[in-house]
Design an enzyme around this catalytic site. Sequence first.
Site, PDB file in Angstrom:
ATOM      1  N   GLU B 278       0.828  -1.208   0.000  1.00 46.99           N
ATOM      2  CA  GLU B 278       0.000   0.000   0.000  1.00 46.99           C
ATOM      3  C   GLU B 278       0.865   1.262   0.000  1.00 46.99           C
ATOM      4  O   GLU B 278       0.513   2.267  -0.618  1.00 46.99           O
ATOM      5  CB  GLU B 278      -0.940  -0.022   1.228  1.00 46.99           C
ATOM      6  CG  GLU B 278      -2.039   0.990   1.155  1.00 46.99           C
ATOM      7  CD  GLU B 278      -3.169   0.733   2.152  1.00 46.99           C
ATOM      8  OE1 GLU B 278      -3.292  -0.411   2.650  1.00 46.99           O
ATOM      9  OE2 GLU B 278      -3.925   1.664   2.425  1.00 46.99           O
ATOM     10  N   GLU B 281       2.114   1.650  -3.434  1.00 47.63           N
ATOM     11  CA  GLU B 281       1.017   2.146  -4.263  1.00 47.63           C
ATOM     12  C   GLU B 281       0.843   3.661  -4.104  1.00 47.63           C
ATOM     13  O   GLU B 281       0.693   4.383  -5.091  1.00 47.63           O
ATOM     14  CB  GLU B 281      -0.279   1.423  -3.866  1.00 47.63           C
ATOM     15  CG  GLU B 281      -1.474   1.810  -4.715  1.00 47.63           C
ATOM     16  CD  GLU B 281      -2.779   1.161  -4.233  1.00 47.63           C
ATOM     17  OE1 GLU B 281      -2.740   0.389  -3.253  1.00 47.63           O
ATOM     18  OE2 GLU B 281      -3.815   1.445  -4.841  1.00 47.63           O
ATOM     19  N   LYS B 363     -15.622  -9.200   8.326  1.00 49.19           N
ATOM     20  CA  LYS B 363     -14.589 -10.081   7.771  1.00 49.19           C
ATOM     21  C   LYS B 363     -15.195 -11.402   7.285  1.00 49.19           C
ATOM     22  O   LYS B 363     -14.653 -12.040   6.402  1.00 49.19           O
ATOM     23  CB  LYS B 363     -13.505 -10.365   8.819  1.00 49.19           C
ATOM     24  CG  LYS B 363     -12.613  -9.163   9.124  1.00 49.19           C
ATOM     25  CD  LYS B 363     -11.532  -8.982   8.074  1.00 49.19           C
ATOM     26  CE  LYS B 363     -10.768  -7.679   8.300  1.00 49.19           C
ATOM     27  NZ  LYS B 363      -9.960  -7.303   7.127  1.00 49.19           N
ATOM     28  N   GLU B 366     -16.340 -10.481   3.932  1.00 55.67           N
ATOM     29  CA  GLU B 366     -15.184 -10.287   3.040  1.00 55.67           C
ATOM     30  C   GLU B 366     -14.615 -11.628   2.569  1.00 55.67           C
ATOM     31  O   GLU B 366     -14.286 -11.797   1.388  1.00 55.67           O
ATOM     32  CB  GLU B 366     -14.095  -9.497   3.780  1.00 55.67           C
ATOM     33  CG  GLU B 366     -12.895  -9.141   2.926  1.00 55.67           C
ATOM     34  CD  GLU B 366     -11.761  -8.521   3.737  1.00 55.67           C
ATOM     35  OE1 GLU B 366     -11.489  -9.002   4.860  1.00 55.67           O
ATOM     36  OE2 GLU B 366     -11.152  -7.565   3.256  1.00 55.67           O
ATOM     37  N   GLU B 371     -14.490 -12.576  -5.448  1.00 55.23           N
ATOM     38  CA  GLU B 371     -13.173 -12.313  -6.050  1.00 55.23           C
ATOM     39  C   GLU B 371     -12.020 -12.742  -5.133  1.00 55.23           C
ATOM     40  O   GLU B 371     -10.867 -12.713  -5.530  1.00 55.23           O
ATOM     41  CB  GLU B 371     -13.027 -10.837  -6.439  1.00 55.23           C
ATOM     42  CG  GLU B 371     -13.095  -9.833  -5.299  1.00 55.23           C
ATOM     43  CD  GLU B 371     -14.515  -9.380  -4.955  1.00 55.23           C
ATOM     44  OE1 GLU B 371     -15.474 -10.123  -5.275  1.00 55.23           O
ATOM     45  OE2 GLU B 371     -14.660  -8.310  -4.336  1.00 55.23           O
ATOM     46  N   CYS B 519     -10.165  -1.244  14.882  1.00 57.71           N
ATOM     47  CA  CYS B 519     -10.503  -2.671  15.048  1.00 57.71           C
ATOM     48  C   CYS B 519     -10.653  -3.068  16.510  1.00 57.71           C
ATOM     49  O   CYS B 519     -11.383  -4.006  16.818  1.00 57.71           O
ATOM     50  CB  CYS B 519      -9.442  -3.540  14.395  1.00 57.71           C
ATOM     51  SG  CYS B 519      -9.119  -3.067  12.703  1.00 57.71           S
TER      52      CYS B 519
END
Lengths: 170, 588
Positions: B278, B281, B363, B366, B371, B519
């Site tokens: 990240e 990126e 989660k 997810e 995908e 979290c």
Amino acid sequence: MATQTTVEFQDCKGNQIHENELYERLLIIVKSQRTVPGALIPVLQTAQNLFGYLPEKALRMVSKELKLPYSEVAGVVGFYSYFSTTPKGKHTVRVCLGTACYVRGGQEVLKAMTKELGISVGDTTPDRKFSLEVGRCFGACGLAPVVMVGDETFQRVSPSKVNDILNSFD
Amino acid sequence: MTTVYINKQPIEIEFGSTIFEAAAKAGIKIPTLCHVENQIPKGACRVCMVDVEGAKSMVASCTTPVSEGMKITTNSKNVREARKFVVELLLSEHCGECKTCTRNNDCELQSLALELGVMDITYEGEKLKSYIDDSTPSLVRDSGKCIKCRRCITVCNEIQGVGSLFAQGRGFESRVGPAFDQQLDGVTCVQCGQCAAICPVGAITEKEHIDFVWEAIEDPSKFVVVQTAPAIRAALGECFDYEPGTLVTGKMVSALRLLGFDRVFDTNFTADLTIMEEGTELLMRLKKALVDKQQVALPQFTSCSPGWIKYAEYFYPEFLDNISTCKSPQQMFGTVAKTYYAKKAGVDPKDIIVVSVMPCTAKKFEAQRPEMNDSGFQDVDYVLTTRELGRMIKQSGIDFRALKDDVMDSPMGSGSGAADIFANTGGVMEAAIRTAYEIVTGRELPLENLHLQPVIGLEGVKKASLLIEGCRPEWNFLEGVELKVGVAHGLGNARKIIEAMRGGEEFHFIEVMTCPGGCIGGGGQPRFTTNEIRLKRIQAIYQEDEGKLIRKSHANPEVQQIYEEFLEKPYSHLAHKLLHTKYNSRLN
């Protein structure tokens, strides 16, 4: 939500009016109310006056334009018996079951009305002429038992009068 | 300030406060089932009744403001009986059996009934209809157990700004749910589970994966690996009566081994991997914007929090290009476990079962996104919340408090301090900056005072700007750039920061965590979470970070190893295939 049948709309003069035009009108009204606190209920009332009931598309429009969750709009619609999400008949028959009307035979009147119309409370006749509802006091207890058809009030109604009342509407 | 008397004790309190707040200030406990910290009181449960001298009847203390000289009684026969009466009425329609309820021994209604001495339900009445909504992969709602306290409505609407739940209907028929009795999978629910975390009873819970996990562990043909998110170690102890904020990392590892997992690994490993990907990126996006003068989506948003991803897919699809393409650490772990690790350990990936322990209900959603199968299999098979892990440990008869400390397995069991702080709001941002700074300047950050102070703490939207100076030659284009970062936790705050952006405020990098506090305050954490508890868990996580020798993601030797042996370098072709993903608009 109940599946919606094709509904024809009329303006206040009884002329046919296209559904799209009603949505255009509603959009103008909702947009004008965007910044008004507490606008939801008056907007829903307006929408119901326009369509005769609250179609899903109208509710979604209200939710989107007033930036209110759809769940909240649905919550308000479900809370007030005034609001309906199913198409109504041309005339709404409301039999009062408030305390005074109840003790003076409102329940019997309702039974007769149900039998005469062949539908239960909350339903609409297949010819979409009448819808049947129960009222909780119209504030006319001295005239009990009371029936309202549209804006018209009928006093001291007995089961035998029900037929005549209904026949007076076309 | 004004003075009121509670049980004859004078209390000074700000004018406009409620009786409930005045009592809390004086340390006098008033029971409640509907109160939500820092939110407008709803007065829904009627359990917080008190006597006020001169008042017509008893009042709900949460909605009644104090007045000068007010004389309040919280403990009298009248008050006790009124509260007991309210709880009896709630129980009379409550359609649930304590003995077989997932909230048995962890239920606010049950403990209040005990506290108030409800030994009998005098009112035999109609029970609520039990309608079960298990339409989503994460949550189960049971209308029969709902006491209509509306806490879930408050968190869903006021805190998260999602608006999936609201009160529907009226009277005995009233119920909490989506519009027109739709199921949760038909509306914009992001499955954050804040409703499940705040529900006082068993009306909203996570969808349990416990039985699937037991079955996998029992199956000799399966190689079952477990990963634990950083937020677990600062909260699992609460399931075993430790003080909130007690770190139980070592005991947790021991317990996981005793449960029968073949390998115990750490999501921190892939949190470090996330930073590598990240961070790279972000630097690439900045290069494209500043050097190549290309159109590029900035600011970059973090992508670790699946509730936030789904929220953006529903409410802000125009910003999906701004979200980092990095998979979350949970999903990166699943992918590398079934590729890199499978090869290394010589296990057929079809036999590997990846179990995650997460502080999160989203989660679970997810893990089953279509995908998320770049390994050739569903990357993560089962997701347990912190609460579920607590239950599994209890089911197995392990005496958690007596366990010795153990350490995780290699090569996916070590994480830097930067990975630990992923659990806290502001933590991903701080972790990214620790690494990006060193990459760009080539200079090491001193370990002393390493924290990025402005992004720490429970303020809803936090901002910081950093002047980049002394760049290495290849990063010269960043010289003198003022990097503007933002941090939001709780989706209502995410909306605020996006609206600020739309209003013209400039950011380069924004961290969003779905749950208040990050979290550590997730929807799968032990109940009941208040800001005080959030702060304690946050502190424990910083303590874990500060206790580590390696506190920067790029310095994690296992991360260096996976790049050397497998992924080559951040953003390589293989890394892109396995560790990155894409998002889809859910607007219709």
